[in-house]
Write a protein that holds these residues in place. Structure first.
Motif, short mmCIF file in Angstrom:
data_model
loop_
_atom_site.label_atom_id
_atom_site.label_comp_id
_atom_site.label_asym_id
_atom_site.label_seq_id
_atom_site.Cartn_x
_atom_site.Cartn_y
_atom_site.Cartn_z
N VAL A 181 7.36 10.80 -9.67
CA VAL A 181 8.20 9.78 -10.06
C VAL A 181 7.84 8.41 -9.45
N GLN A 182 7.26 8.37 -8.37
CA GLN A 182 6.88 7.06 -7.51
C GLN A 182 5.74 6.56 -8.23
N ASP A 183 5.12 7.40 -8.91
CA ASP A 183 3.79 7.02 -9.46
C ASP A 183 2.62 6.88 -8.51
N ALA A 184 2.66 7.45 -7.65
CA ALA A 184 1.72 7.58 -6.41
C ALA A 184 0.43 7.72 -6.81
N ARG A 185 -0.67 6.85 -6.34
CA ARG A 185 -1.98 6.99 -6.72
C ARG A 185 -2.86 8.04 -5.74
N ALA A 243 0.91 -1.23 -0.03
CA ALA A 243 0.04 -0.04 -0.11
C ALA A 243 0.92 1.30 0.05
N ARG A 244 1.98 1.02 0.69
CA ARG A 244 2.98 2.37 0.84
C ARG A 244 3.63 2.81 -0.50
N ALA A 245 3.68 1.66 -1.16
CA ALA A 245 4.18 1.85 -2.59
C ALA A 245 3.60 2.93 -3.45
N ASP A 246 2.07 2.85 -3.22
CA ASP A 246 1.43 3.68 -3.88
C ASP A 246 0.96 5.32 -3.13
N LEU A 247 1.63 5.28 -1.93
CA LEU A 247 1.40 6.47 -1.15
C LEU A 247 2.37 7.35 -1.20
N GLY A 248 2.35 8.68 -1.92
CA GLY A 248 3.25 9.53 -1.84
C GLY A 248 3.16 10.55 -0.43
N MET A 249 4.17 10.98 0.25
CA MET A 249 4.16 11.57 1.39
C MET A 249 4.85 12.90 1.02
N ILE A 250 4.10 14.07 1.56
CA ILE A 250 4.70 15.31 1.50
C ILE A 250 4.71 15.76 3.00
N ALA A 251 5.65 16.45 3.64
CA ALA A 251 5.78 17.02 4.97
C ALA A 251 6.04 18.49 4.98
N GLN A 252 5.74 19.18 5.98
CA GLN A 252 6.08 20.61 6.25
C GLN A 252 7.61 20.73 6.20
N GLN A 253 8.41 19.68 6.50
CA GLN A 253 10.07 19.83 6.62
C GLN A 253 10.52 19.29 5.51
N PHE A 254 9.71 18.78 4.24
CA PHE A 254 10.28 18.65 2.93
C PHE A 254 10.64 17.23 2.87
N ASN A 255 11.55 16.78 3.76
CA ASN A 255 12.08 15.47 3.83
C ASN A 255 12.86 14.94 2.81
#
Length: 271
Positions: free
Chosen positions: A177-181, A93-105
Motif C-alpha cells: 500500500v505504501q508503494d515502497a520501492r 527517502a523513507r516514504a519509499d522504504l518499506g520496513m518489516i521486522a521480526q516483531q511484525f510492528n
C-alpha cells in the motif's frame, strides 16, 4: 538513473559501559562497509550473530546514525545520512522504504485493515490519516494488497488476534500500500514455522519479480537466503566478507563465514 542503494565507507561503533559508569571501550559493529544496489535485486544479508546485519539495515533507513567520517548512504539518489548526520532528504527517502521486522510492528488493538492502511501516511494529508478518513480508492488499494498476501478475509480482525504469519503478511501488505520501492526486512521469518516462513519468503519474491521492488533481508537461515535471494552479502565482524550470487556460496566459503559448526547446523549440503 541513480542507484537504488549506495553505501560508502559505512562504520558504526557502540560504546560499551556498565550502568552509571563512563564508557570503557567501543565495539565496532560495522567497519568500512560499502556496496551498491543498481537494480531491484533480492539481497540476503547473512552472517553470525553480532556481525552487523541489523545495524546495517537500520543505518539504511536512518534509524541508526553512523560514525563521524562515514561516507554517504543514498537511497534512490536521496541522501539518508553522511558524516555521522542525517541528510535533509531522509524523510522523502523513507516514504519509499518499506520496513518489516521480526516483531511484525502492527498495532494490536487496531484492525488489520487499519494497520495496512497506515502505509498511506507518507502520501496523504496527516489529518486524514489521523482520523482514518480513507477514500474509496484507498480502501480498494488496501483490500487489493490484503488479497495479494492472501488474508483479505481477516481485514476486520484486530491485529493481536492474528497468527504470527498472518501479522507478517499484514506488514508486507502495508509495504504494498505504501508503494515502497525498497523493502528492508529484518529477520522476517525468525519466529515463524517452516511452512509459514516459506510463504512469507515467496511473497518477498513476488514483490521483487512482479512489482519491481528491491528487497534487502537479514536471515539466519542460510538455506532460505540461497533459495530465495539472487545476491548475498555476508558480514563477519562488521565487514563484508562475501558479495556475490547466491550460487557462489560454497561449503568452504560458508565455513569461513560461520566456522566448522555450520556443517552440523545447515539442514542440507550447501555445496
Amino acid at each position: 538513473m541513480p542507484s537504488l542503494v549506495d553505501v560508502q565507507s559505512l562504520s558504526k561503533s557502540f560504546a560499551l559501559k556498565a550502568p552509571g559508569e563512563a564508557p570503557t571501550r567501543h565495539f565496532k559493529a560495522l567497519d568500512d562497509v560499502s556496496f551498491t544496489l543498481n537494480r531491484p535485486q533480492r539481497v540476503g544479508l547473512i552472517g553470525p550473530s553480532g556481525s552487523g546485519k541489523s545495524t546495517l539495515l537500520r543505518s539504511l533507513s536512518g534509524l541508526i546514525v553512523a560514525d563521524e567520517g562515514s561516507g554517504p548512504i543514498t537511497v534512490m539518489g536521496r541522501t539518508v545520512q553522511a558524516d555521522g548526520r542525517l541528510g535533509a532528504e531522509v524523510r522523502s527517502a523513507r516514504a519509499d522504504l518499506g520496513m518489516i521486522a521480526q516483531q511484525f510492528n502492527l498495532v494490536g488493538r487496531l484492525s488489520l485493515f487499519t494497520n495496512v492502511a497506515l502505509g498511506l501516511l507518507g502520501r496523504i494529508p496527516p489529518v486524514r490519516g489521523l482520523f482514518g478518513l480513507w477514500t474509496a480508492e484507498e480502501k480498494q488499494r488496501v483490500m487489493q494488497a490484503l488479497d495479494t498476501v492472501g488474508i483479505a478475509d481477516k481485514a476486520s480482525q484486530r491485529a493481536k488476534t492474528l497468527s504470527g504469519g498472518q501479522q507478517q503478511r499484514g506488514a508486507i501488505a502495508r509495504a504494498i500500500v505504501q508503494d515502497a520501492r525498497l523493502l528492508l526486512a529484518d529477520e522476517p521469518v525468525a519466529s515463524l514455522d517452516p511452512v509459514t516462513a516459506r510463504k512469507v519468503m515467496e511473497l518477498l519474491v513476488h514483490l521483487n519479480e512482479e512489482r519491481g521492488v528491491g528487497v534487502i533481508v537479514t536471515l539466519h537461515q542460510v538455506d532460505y537466503a540461497m533459495k530465495y535471494c539472487d545476491r548475498i552479502l555476508a558480514l563477519k565482524d562488521g565487514k563484508i566478507v562475501y558479495d556475490g550470487p547466491s550460487d557462489g556460496l560454497s561449503a568452504d566459503r560458508l565455513t569461513e563465514i560461520y566456522g566448522p559448526e555450520i556443517e552440523q547446523a545447515y539442514w542440507r549440503d550447501p555445496s
